[in-house]
Structures are given as structure tokens and as C-alpha cells.
Write a protein that holds these residues in place. Structure first.
Motif, short mmCIF file in Angstrom:
data_model
loop_
_atom_site.label_atom_id
_atom_site.label_comp_id
_atom_site.label_asym_id
_atom_site.label_seq_id
_atom_site.Cartn_x
_atom_site.Cartn_y
_atom_site.Cartn_z
N MET B 1 88.71 6.70 57.83
CA MET B 1 89.00 7.67 56.78
C MET B 1 90.43 8.20 56.92
N ALA B 2 91.13 8.25 55.82
CA ALA B 2 92.50 8.75 55.87
C ALA B 2 92.50 10.22 56.27
N GLU B 3 93.42 10.56 57.16
CA GLU B 3 93.42 11.91 57.70
C GLU B 3 93.75 12.97 56.65
N ASP B 4 94.49 12.57 55.62
CA ASP B 4 94.96 13.60 54.70
C ASP B 4 93.94 13.90 53.59
N THR B 5 92.71 13.48 53.77
CA THR B 5 91.75 13.71 52.71
C THR B 5 90.63 14.67 53.09
N LEU B 6 90.61 15.10 54.32
CA LEU B 6 89.41 15.75 54.83
C LEU B 6 89.68 17.15 55.38
N ALA B 7 88.73 18.06 55.09
CA ALA B 7 88.77 19.40 55.68
C ALA B 7 87.46 19.64 56.42
N PHE B 8 87.57 20.24 57.60
CA PHE B 8 86.38 20.70 58.32
C PHE B 8 86.23 22.18 58.03
N VAL B 9 85.01 22.61 57.70
CA VAL B 9 84.76 24.04 57.54
C VAL B 9 83.62 24.44 58.47
N PHE B 10 83.80 25.61 59.08
CA PHE B 10 82.86 26.06 60.10
C PHE B 10 82.11 27.29 59.60
N PRO B 11 80.78 27.26 59.61
CA PRO B 11 80.00 28.41 59.14
C PRO B 11 80.02 29.56 60.14
N ARG B 81 85.68 12.23 68.33
CA ARG B 81 85.50 11.07 69.21
C ARG B 81 85.20 9.81 68.41
N SER B 82 84.83 9.99 67.15
CA SER B 82 84.64 8.84 66.27
C SER B 82 85.91 8.53 65.49
N GLY B 83 86.96 9.22 65.83
CA GLY B 83 88.24 8.97 65.18
C GLY B 83 88.44 9.71 63.87
N ILE B 84 87.60 10.68 63.63
CA ILE B 84 87.70 11.41 62.35
C ILE B 84 88.35 12.77 62.60
N ILE B 85 89.57 12.91 62.12
CA ILE B 85 90.34 14.12 62.33
C ILE B 85 90.67 14.72 60.97
N PRO B 86 90.40 15.99 60.78
CA PRO B 86 90.71 16.60 59.48
C PRO B 86 92.19 16.94 59.37
N SER B 87 92.65 17.12 58.16
CA SER B 87 94.03 17.57 58.00
C SER B 87 94.12 19.08 57.92
N VAL B 88 93.02 19.74 57.56
CA VAL B 88 92.97 21.20 57.65
C VAL B 88 91.58 21.63 58.09
N ILE B 89 91.54 22.88 58.54
CA ILE B 89 90.29 23.48 59.04
C ILE B 89 90.21 24.88 58.45
N THR B 259 89.90 30.45 49.27
CA THR B 259 90.24 29.59 50.40
C THR B 259 89.96 28.13 50.07
N GLN B 260 88.79 27.89 49.50
CA GLN B 260 88.47 26.50 49.13
C GLN B 260 89.37 26.00 48.01
N GLN B 261 89.66 26.88 47.07
CA GLN B 261 90.57 26.47 45.99
C GLN B 261 91.93 26.08 46.55
N GLN B 262 92.40 26.87 47.51
CA GLN B 262 93.69 26.57 48.12
C GLN B 262 93.68 25.19 48.78
N ILE B 263 92.57 24.90 49.46
CA ILE B 263 92.46 23.59 50.11
C ILE B 263 92.40 22.48 49.06
N PHE B 264 91.62 22.69 48.01
CA PHE B 264 91.57 21.72 46.91
C PHE B 264 92.97 21.48 46.35
N SER B 266 95.75 21.79 47.61
CA SER B 266 96.70 21.10 48.49
C SER B 266 96.43 19.60 48.54
N GLY B 267 95.44 19.15 47.77
CA GLY B 267 95.19 17.72 47.68
C GLY B 267 94.08 17.21 48.57
N ILE B 268 93.39 18.13 49.22
CA ILE B 268 92.29 17.71 50.10
C ILE B 268 90.99 17.91 49.34
N HIS B 269 90.29 16.84 49.12
CA HIS B 269 89.15 16.89 48.20
C HIS B 269 87.82 16.58 48.87
#
Lengths: 102, 309
Positions: B1-11, B81-89, B259-264, B266-269
Motif C-alpha cells: 500500500m502506498a504510504e501517502d494514502t493512509l491514516a491511522f486513527v486511534f479511539p 511489522r507488515s510494512g504498512i505505515i500511515p502518512s498521518v495519525i 480533523t477528518q475533513q482536514q485529513i481528507f 490533504s489527499g489521504i482518503h
């Protein structure tokens, strides 16, 4: 007041069934009018809100969410069939749905 | 997965484990047990008795926070550890601790220290537990403010999840009155969150001052992965800002919608929720944009699994 046709009713049914099948990852063929939204599908109020928004846009409805909420307090919706019936009333009466009480 | 497409969010908290996907993931299980062991040794030995079914600590406010943190860190580490790194958190409310840990800003132990210190400081400043929080769905911001005003309720809107979903906090009696009135007003859903702490209100400003003593002496570094502030919707760029965010987070309202709108924007979907439930995923449906949530376990493809498992 919108006139409800058989076509509208079928359309609403189709939307509701498809919506819950997708949202709840359920087999559409297993959903019936008697399916309990919370107990059988693990549905919640956010889904209800989303569905209302879908119908508001599709039928260009003039109705406030809190009006639907007030109506739902007196006419609780538990099953898919009840939800479809409420939705038909919303489409037909919009914000005047509470006047049905009088 | 391309790194620039993903955000991790923590509850912030765990409500239940009904949707927990980790049961079939031995790699997650081992990481979780390792973190649990560390947390038991440095924070609370009772955590070792955790069991998702028989002893989930859902009603225990502090242990629930520990478990949410441990689960979030474990989930993110499994992905890493599976190689999946987010571009934002981003961390929803008290999810900030896991977000900062995963970003490299604080150690796992320091995150635990912040959770413990904040909780103890809050309890010391508000010992009587006459406070609470609630969620309301189906009323607008204006409806809520008018309702509270008409009934002289001293409550704060502390978070907007979407235009018809809010979190309020304040005195528990006022919360209970509000819940009754909100249902009468036509709320589709109105319920207590089952906590006795009015997070994100100025009632916690004294506790925040106490927390700051720990935060400003702890080892905090600049995040290596951008963490988006839920208070200001910008990037927490350095250690000083991370410290400030931790302290301000407990006594200031936040805005999850923006916050989610800001992430959206920025191109992270693509988002993934680093927790056992789907609460943040459900809220995201009302945010304009083309983003979508994917379950974290689905990101760990079979061929990316660890050689050790």
C-alpha cells in the motif's frame, strides 16, 4: 403532500433492503419485513440517520431530523417493515408528519 | 500500500469487543500480550487478568483507557511489522497517547505515565465523580444550545462528530436532564457515555496544570509521522507542541469532524481505526469526501504476515 405510488413503495423497499445489507454486511435475501434492525442486524441510530439523509436527498424532502425523532418516540421503529412504513409517511407528509397525531 | 494514502486513527475508549477482528491474528496477539505485560509491570498488575469476554474492564475508566492504548499500539505495531505505515495519525480524544507513541514522540511507558498521571490528577481535583459525558445524535448544534439554555443546563459541547452527532460533558445531573429533554426534543439517540470525568472541559484545567508537571519533564520528541491535532487540525510538528497538545487535550473541546475533513483535504482518503470497534468508522460516513474506512485486519494481507507466525 406527495402521492405515494406502488413504484415509490417498491423503490423505498429496495433502498432500505440494499442499505442494511451493505451496512450490516448481511445477506439481502435474509432480510425481511420482520427483521429486527438492532437485534438481528446490529443496526444503530447512525445508520438510521444516514438512511434518512439518503431519502431526504432522493425525494428532496422538507423535514427536520428532530421531527422524525419526535415521531419515532411515539412510534418506535424496531423492524425493517416498520422502518419502511415510517419512511413512506415521511415522504408523504414531510414536516407535517406530527400532525398525523392530532 | 502506498504510504501517502493512509491514516491511522486511534479511539479514546473501548465500548465493546463485538467487532474485534484480532481473534484470528496470532501476530497481533503476541504483540498485545507483550504490551500488556509491560503495562502490568509499570502501571497496573491487574491488567494481566484482562480477558475480552470475561474481564474486559469496560466499566473501569482508567483500565479501559490502558486497554484502549494497549490495543491501539498493538494494532498499529502489527500493521507496521507488515510494512504498512500511515502518512498521518490522529487520536480521538484520549487516543492522543497511542497516536503520539506510534509517531515516535513518546515511549510506550511514557504514554502509560501520561494516562496514569492525567487520571490521578483529575481524580484529585474532582473527587466526587458528579460529572459525566453523553452523546446525542439527531439534533443540531443550535438545537442543543437552545435546549441547554432553556433548561439552565451547564454543559459543554466538547466534540462534533458530524453535523448531527455531538458529545457533551459536565455535571452528571445536568447530563441526565439533558438526555431526557433531548429525547423529547426529537434526538434519534441520546445516551450517557458511562464515564464520570468531564473530559475536554475547563473543569479539568487544574488537573491539566498537574499533568503538565509530568509532561514537561518527560522524554518527548518530535513525531516522526505527522500527528494531526484534534484541537486545531494542524500537524503537531515538534516535541514542544506535542507536550502542549497532551496538556491542552484534556481540558479543551475538540472537533473530530474538522480533523477528518482536514485529513481528507490533504489527499489521504483511506482510514483505518486502530481499535477493536468501529465507532470512528461509523462517524466518518457523514463527512463529505471520497474517503473510506477499511478494517485494520484487512490491511494485513496473508503474504505480508510475519515469518515467525
Amino acid at each position: 403532500m406527495a402521492k405515494i405510488t406502488e413504484s415509490t413503495r417498491n423503490e423505498v423497499r429496495e433502498i432500505v433492503f440494499a442499505f442494511f445489507a451493505e451496512e450490516c454486511e448481511a445477506d439481502k435475501s435474509h432480510i425481511t419485513d420482520n427483521t429486527n434492525i438492532i437485534k438481528d442486524l446490529d443496526g444503530d441510530s447512525l445508520m438510521f440517520l444516514e438512511l434518512i439523509e439518503i431519502f431526504k436527498k432522493k425525494y428532496n424532502l422538507d423535514i427536520e431530523l428532530k421531527t422524525i425523532g419526535k415521531y419515532a418516540v411515539k412510534h418506535p421503529v424496531e423492524t425493517i417493515g416498520q422502518l419502511i412504513e415510517m419512511q413512506m409517511l415521511i415522504i408523504e407528509h414531510e414536516n407535517r408528519i406530527l400532525e398525523l397525531e392530532k | 500500500m502506498a504510504e501517502d494514502t493512509l491514516a491511522f486513527v486511534f479511539p479514546a475508549f473501548i465500548a465493546d469487543y463485538r467487532d474485534d477482528p484480532s481473534g484470528n491474528m496470532p501476530e497481533f496477539r503476541q504483540i498485545f500480550l507483550d504490551y500488556l505485560g509491560v503495562a502490568a509491570s509499570v502501571a497496573d498488575p491487574a491488567l494481566l487478568s484482562f480477558h475480552a469476554v470475561s474481564n474486559p474492564f469496560l466499566e473501569d475508566e482508567l483500565r479501559n483507557q490502558y486497554l484502549t492504548y494497549i490495543y491501539g499500539c498493538s494494532c498499529a505495531e502489527t500493521l507496521r511489522r507488515s510494512g504498512i505505515i500511515p502518512s498521518v495519525i490522529a487520536g480521538y480524544s484520549m487516543g492522543i497517547y497511542a497516536a503520539l507513541y506510534f509517531s515516535g514522540s513518546v515511549s510506550f511507558e511514557t504514554g502509560l505515565l501520561f494516562i496514569t498521571t492525567a487520571y490521578e490528577a483529575i481524580r484529585a481535583s474532582l473527587p466526587n465523580k458528579h460529572y459525566g459525558m453523553c452523546g446525542v445524535i439527531g439534533l443540531s448544534d443550535k438545537d442543543i444550545r437552545e435546549l441547554a439554555g432553556r433548561n439552565n443546563l451547564d454543559l459543554m459541547i466538547v466534540n462534533r462528530n458530524n453535523d448531527y452527532s455531538f458529545i457533551l460533558a459536565g455535571n452528571s445531573f445536568h447530563i441526565n436532564v439533558f438526555l431526557l429533554k433531548a429525547r423529547e426534543e426529537g434526538a434519534l439517540h441520546a445516551r450517557s457515555l458511562g464515564v464520570t470525568i468531564p473530559y475536554h472541559t475547563n473543569l479539568l484545567s487544574e488537573a491539566a496544570r498537574e499533568l503538565s508537571k509530568t509532561v514537561y519533564t518527560a522524554d518527548v520528541r518530535s513525531p516522526k509521522i505527522p500527528v494531526i491535532s484534534v484541537l486545531r487540525q494542524d500537524s503537531i510538528g515538534d516535541a514542544e507542541r506535542a507536550r502542549t497538545e497532551v496538556v491542552k487535550n484534556i481540558f479543551n473541546p475538540f472537533n473530530w469532524l474538522e480533523t477528518q475533513q482536514q485529513i481528507f483535504n490533504s489527499g489521504i482518503h483511506i482510514f483505518t481505526e486502530c481499535g477493536p470497534s468501529l465507532a470512528l468508522k461509523k462517524n466518518s460516513k457523514f463527512i463529505p469526501g471520497t474517503g473510506k474506512f477499511v478494517s485494520w485486519d484487512s490491511l494485513v494481507s496473508d503474504d505480508a504476515r510475519f515469518a515467525s507466525t
